[in-house]
Design an enzyme around this catalytic site. Structure first.
Site, PDB file in Angstrom:
ATOM      1  CE  LYS A 111      43.315  89.780-111.358  1.00 39.61           C
ATOM      2  NZ  LYS A 111      44.389  88.852-111.409  1.00 39.61           N
ATOM      3  CB  CYS A 112      37.339  83.644-107.279  1.00 42.97           C
ATOM      4  SG  CYS A 112      35.984  82.886-106.365  1.00 42.97           S
ATOM      5  N   GLY A 113      37.865  84.194-104.153  1.00 44.17           N
ATOM      6  CA  GLY A 113      38.249  83.577-102.887  1.00 44.17           C
ATOM      7  C   GLY A 113      38.449  82.070-103.000  1.00 44.17           C
ATOM      8  CB  THR A 152      41.592  81.752-107.060  1.00 47.35           C
ATOM      9  OG1 THR A 152      40.601  82.599-107.651  1.00 47.35           O
ATOM     10  CG2 THR A 152      42.720  81.531-108.046  1.00 47.35           C
TER      11      THR A 152
END
Length: 162
Positions: free
Chosen positions: A36-38, A40
């Protein structure tokens, strides 16, 4: 005394043990990941690099970590399903682990000691920090989270041909 990368083992997200000594002679790309990361979408680039070079001796290992902004909240099974469904990930993923602090996985302690970050910092700053390890188990480079996997293919090719 320095610890060899090959002295480490990872528990994979399916419960199996990945003994890094079994991959001596291969180039390793080890990455702390999050769903759930930018960054990803880099899973897609990692998978692409893995598919391009796995038959030439590259092993990509993803190490899910929830130490940065709670961006890896799922359990190991949920993480594996997410990676496979959304990015077709076929390279191995470890069980969720820590990369910083007292409970940092021993592999990450070795990686950070051998390839400190900017200004000698040992801490991992964020998800998708990448470490390139040569065929002899030496960490040759640390890459920032902003460095896309496609941008390091020339370093991978150099390591594979060395």
């Amino acid at each position: 005394m320095t610890t060899s990368i090959y002295q480490h083992q990872l528990t994979l997200n399916n419960g199996e043990t990945l003994d890094l000594s079994e991959h001596a002679g291969k180039v390793l790309l080890i990455v702390n990941t999050a769903s759930k990361c930018g960054f990803t979408p880099q899973y897609k680039g990692l998978e692409s690099v893995y598919n391009e070079f796995k038959d030439k001796g590259l092993m990509v290992i993803g190490c899910p970590c929830d130490q940065f902004g709670h961006q890896e909240p799922g359990d190991d099974k949920e993480i594996a399903q997410f990676c496979e469904m959304n990015f077709g990930v076929s390279f191995p993923l470890s069980e969720k682990l820590e990369v910083n602090g007292d409970n940092a996985h021993p592999l990450y302690k070795t990686l950070k000691n051998e390839a400190p970050g900017i200004l000698g910092s040992k801490r991992i700053k964020w998800n998708f920090t990448k470490f390139l390890v040569n065929k002899n188990g030496k960490v040759i480079k640390r890459y920032a989270p902003t460095t896309k996997p496609e941008e390091i293919t020339s370093d991978i090719k150099d390591a594979l041909s060395a």
